[in-house]
Design a protein around this motif. Structure first.
Motif, PDB file in Angstrom:
ATOM      1  N   ARG A   1       0.857  -1.184   0.000  1.00  0.00           N
ATOM      2  CA  ARG A   1       0.000   0.000   0.000  1.00  0.00           C
ATOM      3  C   ARG A   1       0.897   1.239   0.000  1.00  0.00           C
TER       4      ARG A   1
ATOM      5  N   GLN B   1      -1.926   1.729  -5.168  1.00  0.00           N
ATOM      6  CA  GLN B   1      -1.779   0.291  -5.374  1.00  0.00           C
ATOM      7  C   GLN B   1      -1.286   0.004  -6.792  1.00  0.00           C
TER       8      GLN B   1
ATOM      9  N   ALA C   1      -6.621  -5.512  -2.718  1.00  0.00           N
ATOM     10  CA  ALA C   1      -5.620  -5.348  -1.660  1.00  0.00           C
ATOM     11  C   ALA C   1      -4.884  -6.664  -1.470  1.00  0.00           C
TER      12      ALA C   1
END
Length: 368
Positions: free
Chosen positions: A76, A302, A367
């Motif tokens: 991140r 990202q 993620a």
């Protein structure tokens, strides 16, 4: 540089969000030590997995100086989220934020602390645009114009007058920061604006002038994309978070994709291609444009690189291609009914954008 352990708990935590700032780590720590002499302090470097070894440079010093800590984040990125994590890792009474490039004047930290400790404000902001301040360190006319544009835009929406809402140099009580933190967007590069918008009641601001220095090492992070994210954050705050910031970015990207689709479709038809083939080619082009813009802007924190970039592109094309089959049917039906390239092409592109959003969030930029 002293290696003796502090005898008192830190009164002030200095959060340093950084990416590719290895050359600035040791000089910045030395400057903080000189500027904060007599104050119990610590510095938390929040490093977004810099490839230049920034985290290793911090840890080398932290090994013999317990005032220095490193939070290395993998998977991140983003200045705002880095600041939030660094501030929430503190137990000090006050937290300050300073860039890792040494362009902020660390000698202004003491006056900031004095103002807050005296109760003169809830947040002390280092300002380049009040008397005694300066922005000479903004290299080049383009970056100076970019900064001024962002400031003027932000000032239209701020709940209270602030001369330098683009500043990344500020200090506040940790407890007050923690109260506001759950309402912060946590994305983009301008957390100060987010704090000012989300504070309830509004923060009392005190501005401390400082001279913005020229960068000695590394490259500036201020560019047009940062300003675009800044504009997105302003829109998000004006809408009171009713529409997710990423969706706002997707909407902007989608409009560009629609334009690319329509332009490509018109060119294909002008070249004598049948509608179905022209629309298929236009859809692929629009998907490529959307992927690149989303990777660069919407999912900047990202961003896919290397093998993950090609894997993401393959997934994006594969699953968006499945949706494109349905898009073509919708577009062709509308074209036959209305004989309008604009209506048919736009409908197909809009369906593609919706499908794109779902795939992007769940598969491509998930993620990790």
């Amino acid at each position: 540089m002293s290696s003796a352990a502090p005898t008192l708990p830190a009164r002030l935590t200095v959060v340093v969000p950084c990416y590719n700032e290895r050359a600035n780590v040791a000089p910045l720590i030395a400057r903080l030590e000189a500027a904060l002499r007599g104050i119990a302090w610590e510095a938390v470097f929040v490093d977004d997995n810099s490839p230049d070894g920034t985290a290793a440079a911090v840890r080398e010093i932290a090994a013999h100086d317990p005032r220095i800590r490193c939070l290395r984040r993998v998977g991140r990125r983003g200045l705002s989220s880095a600041v939030i994590e660094g501030a929430l890792s503190s137990s000090a009474e006050f937290v300050a934020v300073i860039d890792g490039d040494m362009q902020h004047d660390e000698t202004r930290l003491k006056p900031m602390l004095a103002k807050l400790a005296a109760g003169e404000g809830d947040i002390a902001i280092g300002s380049r645009y009040v008397e005694g301040g300066g922005a000479a360190g903004l290299a080049g006319g383009f970056r100076q114009r970019l900064s001024r544009l962002g400031i003027r835009f932000a000032q239209l929406f701020l709940p209270a007058p602030v001369s330098d809402p683009m500043s990344g140099f500020f200090m506040m009580r940790r407890q007050r920061f923690e109260e506001i933190a759950p309402r912060l967007a946590g994305s983009g590069f301008k957390i100060l604006l987010d704090l000012l918008f989300n504070a309830r009641p509004p923060l009392r601001v005190v501005e401390i002038p400082f001279e913005f220095r020229a960068r000695a090492f590394g490259e500036s992070k201020l560019d047009a994309l940062v300003l675009t994210q800044f504009a997105g954050l302003l829109i998000d705050r004006v809408l009171h978070g009713a529409v997710p910031l990423r969706f706002i970015a997707f909407a902007g990207v989608g409009l560009v994709g629609v334009g690319a689709n329509l332009a490509s479709l018109a060119v294909g038809r002008a070249l004598g291609l049948g509608f179905a083939l022209a629309q298929a080619i236009a859809t692929v082009i629009a998907m490529g444009v959307n992927f690149q813009l989303n990777n660069t802007l919407t999912y900047r924190d990202q961003r896919l690189r290397g093998r993950r970039l090609w894997r993401g592109l393959a997934l994006f094309m594969l699953f968006c291609g499945i949706g494109a089959v349905a898009d073509l049917g919708i577009a062709r039906t509308l074209y036959e009914d209305h004989n309008s390239l604009t209506v048919a092409g736009a409908a197909g592109a809009i369906v593609a954008v919706v499908w794109n959003y779902a795939i992007s969030a769940t598969l491509v930029w998930r993620a990790r």
